[in-house]
Design an enzyme around this catalytic site. Structure first.
Site, PDB file in Angstrom:
ATOM      1  N   THR B 161       0.878  -1.183   0.000  1.00 11.95           N
ATOM      2  CA  THR B 161       0.000   0.000   0.000  1.00 11.95           C
ATOM      3  C   THR B 161       0.911   1.228   0.000  1.00 11.95           C
ATOM      4  O   THR B 161       1.367   1.641  -1.046  1.00 11.95           O
ATOM      5  CB  THR B 161      -0.958  -0.030   1.218  1.00 11.95           C
ATOM      6  OG1 THR B 161      -0.201  -0.182   2.404  1.00 11.95           O
ATOM      7  CG2 THR B 161      -1.937  -1.164   1.095  1.00 11.95           C
ATOM      8  N   LYS B 187       3.612  -6.957   4.058  1.00 10.84           N
ATOM      9  CA  LYS B 187       3.432  -5.557   3.746  1.00 10.84           C
ATOM     10  C   LYS B 187       3.104  -4.886   5.060  1.00 10.84           C
ATOM     11  O   LYS B 187       2.645  -5.499   6.017  1.00 10.84           O
ATOM     12  CB  LYS B 187       2.328  -5.328   2.717  1.00 10.84           C
ATOM     13  CG  LYS B 187       0.947  -5.743   3.107  1.00 10.84           C
ATOM     14  CD  LYS B 187       0.086  -4.767   3.862  1.00 10.84           C
ATOM     15  CE  LYS B 187       0.180  -3.352   3.363  1.00 10.84           C
ATOM     16  NZ  LYS B 187      -0.776  -2.500   4.192  1.00 10.84           N
ATOM     17  N   THR B 198      -3.011  -2.002   8.194  1.00 10.63           N
ATOM     18  CA  THR B 198      -2.722  -3.424   8.094  1.00 10.63           C
ATOM     19  C   THR B 198      -1.265  -3.797   8.032  1.00 10.63           C
ATOM     20  O   THR B 198      -0.487  -3.251   7.259  1.00 10.63           O
ATOM     21  CB  THR B 198      -3.354  -4.038   6.840  1.00 10.63           C
ATOM     22  OG1 THR B 198      -4.733  -3.821   6.919  1.00 10.63           O
ATOM     23  CG2 THR B 198      -3.102  -5.529   6.757  1.00 10.63           C
ATOM     24  N   GLU B 284       5.895   4.471   7.446  1.00 11.92           N
ATOM     25  CA  GLU B 284       5.438   5.571   6.597  1.00 11.92           C
ATOM     26  C   GLU B 284       6.263   6.826   6.809  1.00 11.92           C
ATOM     27  O   GLU B 284       6.327   7.363   7.912  1.00 11.92           O
ATOM     28  CB  GLU B 284       3.956   5.836   6.846  1.00 11.92           C
ATOM     29  CG  GLU B 284       3.096   4.783   6.162  1.00 11.92           C
ATOM     30  CD  GLU B 284       1.647   4.834   6.576  1.00 11.92           C
ATOM     31  OE1 GLU B 284       0.892   3.979   6.109  1.00 11.92           O
ATOM     32  OE2 GLU B 284       1.293   5.719   7.357  1.00 11.92           O
ATOM     33  N   ASN B 410      -0.530  10.647   5.675  1.00 10.21           N
ATOM     34  CA  ASN B 410      -1.727  10.332   6.443  1.00 10.21           C
ATOM     35  C   ASN B 410      -2.788  11.412   6.489  1.00 10.21           C
ATOM     36  O   ASN B 410      -3.919  11.155   6.865  1.00 10.21           O
ATOM     37  CB  ASN B 410      -1.339   9.937   7.873  1.00 10.21           C
ATOM     38  CG  ASN B 410      -0.797   8.529   7.885  1.00 10.21           C
ATOM     39  OD1 ASN B 410      -1.520   7.592   7.595  1.00 10.21           O
ATOM     40  ND2 ASN B 410       0.485   8.387   8.168  1.00 10.21           N
TER      41      ASN B 410
END
Lengths: 415, 415
Positions: B161, B187, B198, B284, B410
């Site tokens: 993702t 992932k 996730t 991230e 985000n």
């Protein structure tokens, strides 16, 4: 209860000021609150195992005030000395010694005892405070003390770190036929994100109230106010909330939980609520105040757990910043809170000055308008309401959005 | 144990692929793992009360495999179908129905039962999956299945993702005179910050091992690996880790906790450790992998609590991003962890490829060189070591720095 102008100098007999003592490069960095009349004092402090030296100093004094036997021999507190710039945390015995030196210098100047002086610090952890500058600052402040609104505001400015606005509030309330005033100031871009690792709140009142009930009123109010400001994990080493009461309003002493106590409590709780929300709105880098209300809970504890979980979620906070109604994140944060509830029964709403919208019904997103949701989330104060349909209890938590500026402020704070 | 090339197709008898089925705009968004030989399967899942539909689907199958009575009647699992883009969480009975449809479509094509197909999803919460596209994707994937390294990599790409790198690993180990292979892909820009809500991890092995010991090996390894990746509060609705074992290596079945079991466990644990660290490093917006080791703890639990508290602290993470040795933040995060220790006994070090430096000794900053500390913190992998001097236990947690890009990713994830 009537809201009035001012802060820590609003109540009778309290003077304050703030100066630049050279701890920071060019900003005000020391504040003093002084009452010639001796004060009863109530306090609550950080739960962090690592406690700053000034927290230890104040805890001893407050503890001894709350011990009936000691209290009888204790004349009361007169002064609070605060510095910003250095937290005096992780500083060992040397740091604690500087608290004593600060109190001792103040005591000498005012002709009082060193245990009649409370101290507080906020700023970088792991650095000793420059005690010479602190002592010079105390000398500078004494002649500048003032009972005007200006005096209070100078103090409120001097305790700021990454705060962007001065945080003051005051209210009047009638107790036993007398006008009693409570005023306060605080700093803190939060327990939310305690960059400087500190929420400091100082409240002064001329109410005449017993030591026991003063502490009880504060201890009852703190869990519903400051402790409902989102803690993003980083509970400070320095968090301190102090209430000084000098009794000069002349109301009959409040010694039991009667109507007067209730009115005093409500006024104090209002002060704490306003200050807590001001901190949330001024969270580091924040562009919006974010409020989370849980309703329909089976217990207060459940409502508190869920509301705090949502208001602290980095993903939810980033979503508020982006004005993006990514509603699953709210339910996700509720789900990992640790509280038990039925996800398939939950309704969630967003509300702001721009309106109210239901985004989740019985655990599944409604067919809401993204445009309308974005419009509602674009206000400077946004509320998420979660109805878990299990009972009548509620809780409200306050926080702010998570923004680029939060990172900017915290990535290189000391430079 | 020998590290080899590859991922989920490294073990004998496993095929995989990944395709763009149109769920995302233009990227690969569906993956399949297939073994013609039936597999035993072990699984661990999110602890979030709000569980995605595919988690519920898989939990039922894994639970029934782990139930001896049911297992005797169950032929084993053949396929895993994964989609990215939509999480199928907060989707009610309709969403669960789509899991069944996905399994049913796959079962029909391969001539197996629908309970022989596991499913997983990752992406936006609160949106139904486009079941038509999913079914088309399954049809596209069947003829493209491949046991080559490429097949595994296509699958690993399709489950990404906000991940920026493909995460695969494989090892070989000798068991009972046979070469057994374990390979995996995952992932997750983390449980660290599960934007897409996730962490998904899929491991395949040709080991012949009993159902009971397969599940035991996985359940023992997960707390020390994936669960030591910093959870910044946002535990996903979809977290899933599955191990499929088809027995094709031909080793004597592992049915007791003997040397073979130990060797298998160590190989599986290595796979999980590598994948967990890959997720941490690809958090991230991360620019650095951040590792926190607590040593000298009185108990493993204490070491885990403290290390997770430090690795999750927004202030510490922002400090790592800024290469700024604001050492008090480490001690502060240890202090609010909830674990008990003596702050005045703690030593803290920073370590990286650029060297090692002691920054705190007995609770107080050492006179370390800021320049050297900054140099050490500027590497792409940084470790903080805290010695609490109470015993012999240790724990290691993994995370990453908190950066501008985390906010960027985000704040407006869905757009």
């Amino acid at each position: 209860m009537k809201k009035i102008e001012g802060g820590v100098t609003a109540a009778k007999g309290f003077q304050a000021t703030g100066v630049a003592a050279g701890i920071k490069k060019s900003k005000k960095d020391m504040a003093m609150i002084y009452s010639e009349a001796a004060c009863r004092v109530a306090g609550t402090f950080t739960t962090n195992l690592v406690k700053a030296a000034p927290v230890k100093w104040d805890q001893e004094i407050v503890k001894s005030c709350n011990d009936a036997e000691n209290a009888a021999r204790f004349a009361g507190v007169h002064a609070v000395v605060v510095n910003s710039g250095v937290a005096n945390a992780c500083t060992g015995a040397e740091g604690y010694g500087y608290c004593r030196d600060t109190a001792s210098k103040t005591a000498e100047l005012f002709g009082i005892q060193e245990n009649q002086v409370l101290v507080a610090s906020t700023g970088v952890i792991g650095k000793q405070i420059p005690i010479d500058k602190i002592c010079t600052g105390i000398e500078m402040m004494k002649p500048q003390l003032s009972d005007t609104k200006k005096g209070g505001t100078l103090a409120a400015e001097a305790i700021m770190t990454t705060d962007t606005v001065v945080k003051e509030v005051a209210v009047e309330v009638e107790l036993g036929g007398k006008t009693v005033t409570i005023g306060g100031m605080c700093k803190g871009s939060g327990m939310i994100h305690p960059n400087m690792c500190t929420m400091l709140s100082f409240i002064t009142t001329d109410a005449n109230i017993s030591q026991e009930l003063l502490q009880k009123a504060l201890s009852t109010s703190v869990p519903d106010t400051y402790n409902m400001v989102s803690i993003d994990g980083d509970t400070s080493t320095n968090d301190t909330c102090l209430v000084l009461a000098n009794g000069l309003a002349g109301n009959p002493e409040i010694t039991e939980e009667n109507e007067d106590y209730q009115a005093f409590y409500e006024a104090l709780n209002e002060i704490n609520t306003v200050l807590a929300k001001k901190m949330a709105a001024d969270g580091e880098g924040a562009t919006a105040m974010f409020e989370v209300k849980v309703v329909g809970a089976a217990s207060r504890e459940q409502a508190v757990t869920i509301s705090k979980s949502v208001v602290s979620s980095s993903l939810v906070k980033a979503m508020i910043y982006g004005h993006d109604a990514n509603c699953g994140r709210i339910l996700c944060a509720m789900g990992y809170s640790g509280a038990s509830f039925d996800p398939d029964q939950v309704d969630v709403y967003f509300e702001s000055a721009a309106g109210k919208i239901k985004i989740i019904e019985n655990g599944v997103p409604t067919g809401y308008s993204e445009e309308e949701a974005t419009r509602i989330l674009s206000e400077s104060a946004v509320t998420a309401i979660a109805d878990i349909k299990m009972g009548e209890e509620t809780a409200t938590a306050w926080g702010c959005d998570l923004t680029h500026d939060y990172i900017k402020i915290n990535a290189d704070y000391r430079s």
